[in-house]
Motif scaffolding. Structure first.
Motif, PDB file in Angstrom:
ATOM      1  N   ASP A  89      19.585  37.992 -31.761  1.00  0.00           N
ATOM      2  CA  ASP A  89      20.012  38.218 -33.447  1.00  0.00           C
ATOM      3  C   ASP A  89      21.060  37.289 -33.630  1.00  0.00           C
ATOM      4  OD1 ASP A  89      17.986  40.300 -33.428  1.00  0.00           O
ATOM      5  OD2 ASP A  89      19.507  41.874 -33.434  1.00  0.00           O
ATOM      6  N   ASP A  90      22.074  36.939 -32.739  1.00  0.00           N
ATOM      7  CA  ASP A  90      23.014  36.202 -33.114  1.00  0.00           C
ATOM      8  C   ASP A  90      22.595  34.693 -33.403  1.00  0.00           C
ATOM      9  OD1 ASP A  90      25.231  37.708 -32.723  1.00  0.00           O
ATOM     10  OD2 ASP A  90      25.708  37.161 -30.736  1.00  0.00           O
ATOM     11  N   GLU A  91      21.390  34.191 -32.560  1.00  0.00           N
ATOM     12  CA  GLU A  91      21.004  32.797 -32.848  1.00  0.00           C
ATOM     13  C   GLU A  91      20.227  33.151 -34.442  1.00  0.00           C
ATOM     14  OE1 GLU A  91      19.444  30.988 -28.690  1.00  0.00           O
ATOM     15  OE2 GLU A  91      18.586  32.893 -29.196  1.00  0.00           O
ATOM     16  N   ILE A  92      19.712  34.235 -34.613  1.00  0.00           N
ATOM     17  CA  ILE A  92      19.001  34.345 -35.987  1.00  0.00           C
ATOM     18  C   ILE A  92      20.008  34.277 -37.008  1.00  0.00           C
ATOM     19  CG2 ILE A  92      17.814  36.183 -37.557  1.00  0.00           C
ATOM     20  CD1 ILE A  92      16.407  37.366 -34.926  1.00  0.00           C
ATOM     21  N   ARG A  93      21.020  34.792 -36.990  1.00  0.00           N
ATOM     22  CA  ARG A  93      22.229  34.882 -37.922  1.00  0.00           C
ATOM     23  C   ARG A  93      22.730  33.212 -38.109  1.00  0.00           C
ATOM     24  NH1 ARG A  93      24.224  39.309 -34.845  1.00  0.00           N
ATOM     25  NH2 ARG A  93      23.897  40.955 -36.035  1.00  0.00           N
TER      26      ARG A  93
END
Lengths: 421, 421
Positions: A339-343
């Protein structure tokens, strides 16, 4: 073609264009075109078969700036433009100079479907489902959904003037409800999660006559709409296929249809035959296909989704096994990101190319980056990635990540003192 | 053309296409093309003059599916497509069957600019401003704004790789800040209202060298982008002008430019000469042009805006007097509607045509309705109205107006009992 009867209904001549039958993807059994989605022999998924005429680039180029320029290759009648519809597609294919430089990819393009009528690729598939619903004389146009699909169905139904019912989980955030409720007075909130809503939809589809659930009983027609992404990429590149394509994977349908589109273009002689690699992008919080790919197995183990990429959160993807086949056969891969990479992916795409993508596009951008970093993508080859939706729909995901650089008083002196220049 | 020097800078050959000078709209005085916006003689507004070559429909149709198909008619170089830009425009012109039926208009079309790259018509004008900024070797691309313009400038600046600064009021709601901050790390929050922000922008433009403020010192180039709305309407109708056009009025620039575009097309022989009526749409809470129109006076009395249609809330519209002239000369009108009518307009357009518009589009839709009801619009004539932006940006305006029709338990029996079918 002559008038055919299906499911007790008389269809008009050419109701489904050059489509000839529904064929089982597993056993090859064929059934007549109608509101069917599962093989009566083996319960495998049904897909449209065609008998295409000769189609030229010039004929396509003379068509409208929307998906109907490819109508000869879709299960729709030749007069499709006359039926009120959303006229989606022919979205921008942008050369991603800055992002390419950032990631070290020489020749990178982004296919940006966030500028579709309701701001996601779903307008393409829903337009094909609407045509099928109309030709099958459906009374109600419907879907279960939590987001992009609900928006697309509600809008297309309103414009077509067909009774439309959209089923959503009752606990869906108010802004997301508004994005669909704006188009219809028949938004139905269901006490339960998306699985419960989906199950109810199947139940209604089984009980009621004349309902077209876009992603249930007219799914074979619906799914064909994703082929137009592949056609457009090829046409917008100047009638040739890219070397590598990165595509998000929810059910997996879109990825399989882009591949199908490329194969059709080759067979029709509209592009030169060549090898290309297809890559799938998933979120770590819902990455059953990526997991199977990495494990080198054929079976996909369903997962319980836990990711901010809600539009990719299908724990048991119907087309997952076909995605595996295609990515393996073409020499691609299926990769997943946190999710952090997605953001970070969302911000990266906005800051480099001026495209505000939703979490699904953040996933694809982040996977593209990871594929480079892990050496799975050849940075010297021409690469296209697909942005499937708009960030205005998933504002919460990055609301805490971006903001004003400084707050100043309204004077030139205050500005000079801010250190901003 | 030869290389010219302006404002101390050497411009490349053809930097502004077929534009020849900046001409004062009041006294006709001409100055060389450069970062100027006010007449040195009379302080009147400067506008681009051209020496157009012969342009054919075929040449335009062979161009890309964006505003650059009209590049020969814009102040941009002939190689504009090579500079990274948002590639806006060529948005849908949809036949509005349902809304036409609802309002009793026989032949109604909606030009839908909500599907532009950052979801408003501002992408058109900003693309032209960006080209001017680039050709003038600007160091910084900037604007003061509260909404659509900020989004468009931040996105275009990111993609172009030019330093970009966007000035907003510090009290702007967080979601609206995110819509611009996503693209840039140089969003500047200013303690004050929009007027304060605007004043600061003019101050910086006066003090700093090499800043291109899109709606200040490169405004003449910027404003020309709105002509493409007029070109597209004519081309998409099959190279002819409509009988009536309804256009929202903020500064009034868009309306004057659509008129200019129609006149250019006539002069170039691209459409047949004919009479058409132009109508302006304002909110009652900021309707200085409508007030002057109704009073039959030439002077526009500035107002303090108080309306939900924030993107139309310009209390002292720079082009208001030209709007009055055009609407009177063509036999049109300027009408205004209340905030409640605007909200109803948003829902009406969504429910009839599947288009989710922002408050400005709600205003235009509601004015269209009012023009019919008051007998000011001829319902037998072909009519086009312009939707300039997307409802996802002004969700709050209608969040309390729409919602789920019912909440049910997840069973077919519960659905049957709901009375929804």
């Amino acid at each position: 073609m002559s008038v055919v009867e299906t499911a007790g209904q008389v269809l008009r001549d050419g109701a489904f264009g050059h489509a000839t039958a529904l064929s089982c993807r597993e056993c090859g059994h064929q059934v007549a075109l109608g509101p069917f989605y599962a093989c009566p022999e083996c319960f495998g998924p049904l897909e449209i078969s065609y008998d295409f005429p000769a189609v030229t680039r010039e004929e396509i180029e003379a068509g409208p700036a929307n998906i109907w320029r490819y109508k000869a290759l879709l299960p729709v009648p030749s007069d499709i433009e006359l039926s009120p519809n959303m006229e989606p597609g022919f979205t921008r294919l942008l050369k991603a100079h800055n992002l390419g430089r950032e990631l070290g990819i020489d020749n990178l393009w982004v296919k940006d479907d966030s500028t579709n009528p309701t701001n996601s690729f779903k307008d393409r598939v829903v337009a094909c489902a609407l045509s099928a619903a109309t030709e099958l004389h459906a009374k109600v146009f419907a879907c279960p959904s939590t987001g992009n699909l609900a928006n697309a169905v509600a809008a297309a139904g309103a414009r077509a003037g067909i009774k439309t019912m959209v089923f959503i989980p009752a606990n869906l955030e108010k802004p997301k409800q508004v994005n669909s409720a704006i188009y219809t007075d028949s938004l139905v909130a269901v006490n339960g999660n998306y699985d419960d809503v989906n199950k109810l939809a199947s139940e209604i589809a089984g009980e009621e006559e004349g309902w077209a659930f876009v992603n249930v009983n007219v799914r074979p027609y619906y799914a064909e709409g994703s082929k137009t992404l592949g056609y457009e990429i090829a046409e917008q590149l100047g009638w040739r296929l890219p070397d590598q394509v990165v595509i998000p994977v929810a059910s997996g349908s879109q990825l399989t249809k882009v591949h199908k589109a490329f194969q059709e273009l080759i067979k029709l002689g509209l592009v030169e035959d060549k090898k290309y690699k297809i890559y799938g992008a998933q979120a770590t919080g819902c990455g059953p296909v990526a997991t199977a790919f990495k494990a080198g197995v054929d079976a996909i183990r369903p997962v319980k989704p836990d990711t901010i990429a809600k539009s990719l959160a299908i724990g048991n993807p119907a087309d997952g096994i076909y995605v595996l086949d295609i990515c393996r056969e073409t020499g691609g891969a299926v990769e997943e990101v946190t999710d952090d990479e997605i953001r970070d992916g969302i911000v990266l795409l906005a800051r480099t190319e001026g495209i505000f993508t939703e979490t699904a596009g953040g996933t694809t951008t982040a996977v593209l980056k990871k594929l480079v970093e892990t050496g799975q993508l050849d940075t010297s080859l021409e690469t296209v990635f697909i942005n499937t939706g708009h960030g205005l729909k998933t504002l919460d995901a990055i609301a805490d990540k971006v903001g004003a650089a400084a707050t100043i008083d309204p004077s030139y002196d205050a500005f000079k003192a801010s250190g901003l220049i």
